[in-house]
Enzyme design. Structure first.
Site, mmCIF file in Angstrom:
data_model
loop_
_atom_site.group_PDB
_atom_site.id
_atom_site.type_symbol
_atom_site.label_atom_id
_atom_site.label_comp_id
_atom_site.label_asym_id
_atom_site.label_seq_id
_atom_site.Cartn_x
_atom_site.Cartn_y
_atom_site.Cartn_z
ATOM 1 N N THR A 196 0.845 -1.198 0.000
ATOM 2 C CA THR A 196 0.000 0.000 0.000
ATOM 3 C C THR A 196 0.880 1.248 0.000
ATOM 4 O OG1 THR A 196 -1.873 -1.041 1.113
ATOM 5 C CG2 THR A 196 -1.715 1.346 1.289
ATOM 6 N N PHE A 212 1.006 5.107 0.904
ATOM 7 C CA PHE A 212 0.381 6.137 1.730
ATOM 8 C C PHE A 212 0.941 7.501 1.341
ATOM 9 C CE2 PHE A 212 0.081 2.297 4.171
ATOM 10 C CZ PHE A 212 -1.085 2.388 4.925
#
Length: 286
Positions: free
Chosen positions: A180, A182
């Site tokens: 992921t 961010f």
């Protein structure tokens, strides 16, 4: 890691989710000296920074398996916050049960809908019944509170430490590239300096409702040799004829090629808003 962000002036960083979530872990990795502040929703996370309750926010924007986090793409263009950094987190999930639980005794597995979708293999192999929870770390808390050895949670390993659960299986995610990205948000526009390492420029724009407007708008990046790493579209105000784009390019707005490309972009758009100019995380060079 990318260049630190004025950490001496920071004290708190907000994230969406419960303690033990991947967002919490991202805060610990990127800013170990800051106090993480859990918020119930992305709106609350943005509001915490806007109000001064927190100095920064750690917000997931893309996942290598699930794709973009759609809510964030709608919040960013209208938010007064700015992107001042990025962080890539390798996503690891574990199967967690209460102390004394066994893998053979587990019947139901609880987690966020996206986490369940990213761990289909273990669910299928053990014939678990999936149960949707609002948050991966929240699922761990719910399992601990239930005290039922037939219930387990698919959660980050950090949640096991926080809620006193046992790890029944490690690394239950289907894909080992599950990562992921961010972005770090701030009230202040802290533009990374030019010439001090790789830089990412994020911006949004609305194209004019003209034939080939998008093609012409993007042509300047190609002719100037600017690498565009992201281009995503979504409707504005429910209108099918008004489309907004979120784009990211390698380079600084003061670099002549990027400056020329942005100048050309302005000819074919109704609005261009720079969301951030920030150091590229070293993960990109990986």
């Amino acid at each position: 890691m990318s260049t630190p962000i004025a950490a001496d002036a920071r004290h708190r960083i907000a994230y969406q989710g419960e303690p033990g979530s991947n967002s919490h872990l991202a805060c610990q990795q990127r800013f170990p000296d800051l106090e993480p502040v859990a918020t119930a929703s992305f709106e609350d996370c943005f509001a915490a920074v806007e109000s001064g309750e927190a100095d920064l926010a750690m917000i997931p924007i893309d996942n290598s398996v699930a794709g973009r986090v759609s809510d964030i793409h709608h919040f960013l263009p209208t938010s007064p916050l700015h992107i001042v950094g990025e962080h890539f987190l390798r996503i690891r999930f574990a199967l967690l049960g209460i102390p004394g639980a066994t893998l053979d005794g587990v019947k139901t597995v609880h987690s966020h809908v996206h986490a369940l979708g990213q761990c289909r293999r273990v669910i299928r192999e053990h014939a678990f019944t999936p149960v949707i929870s609002g948050d991966t770390a929240g699922a761990a808390r719910e399992v601990k509170e239930a005290g039922d050895p037939t219930q387990a949670a698919i959660s980050p390993p950090l949640a096991a430490e926080i809620y006193g659960l046992e790890v029944l299986l490690d690394d239950v995610e289907d894909e080992d590239h599950n990562t992921t990205r961010f972005v770090v948000l701030s009230r202040d526009f802290e533009q990374a300096p030019r010439g001090n390492g790789p830089v990412v420029t994020s911006f949004v724009f609305n194209v004019r409702n003209l034939p080939a407007a998008l093609y012409k708008a993007l042509g300047g990046f190609a002719t100037n040799g600017v690498n565009m790493t992201k281009l995503e579209s979504y409707m504005v105000g429910g209108e099918f004829t008004a489309t907004q784009f979120l784009a990211e390019v390698d380079g600084h707005p003061d670099d002549p090629p990027v400056r020329r490309a942005l100048d050309e972009l302005a000819f074919f758009t109704t609005e261009v808003k720079v969301l951030g100019v920030y150091p590229a995380d070293s993960f990109r060079a990986g």
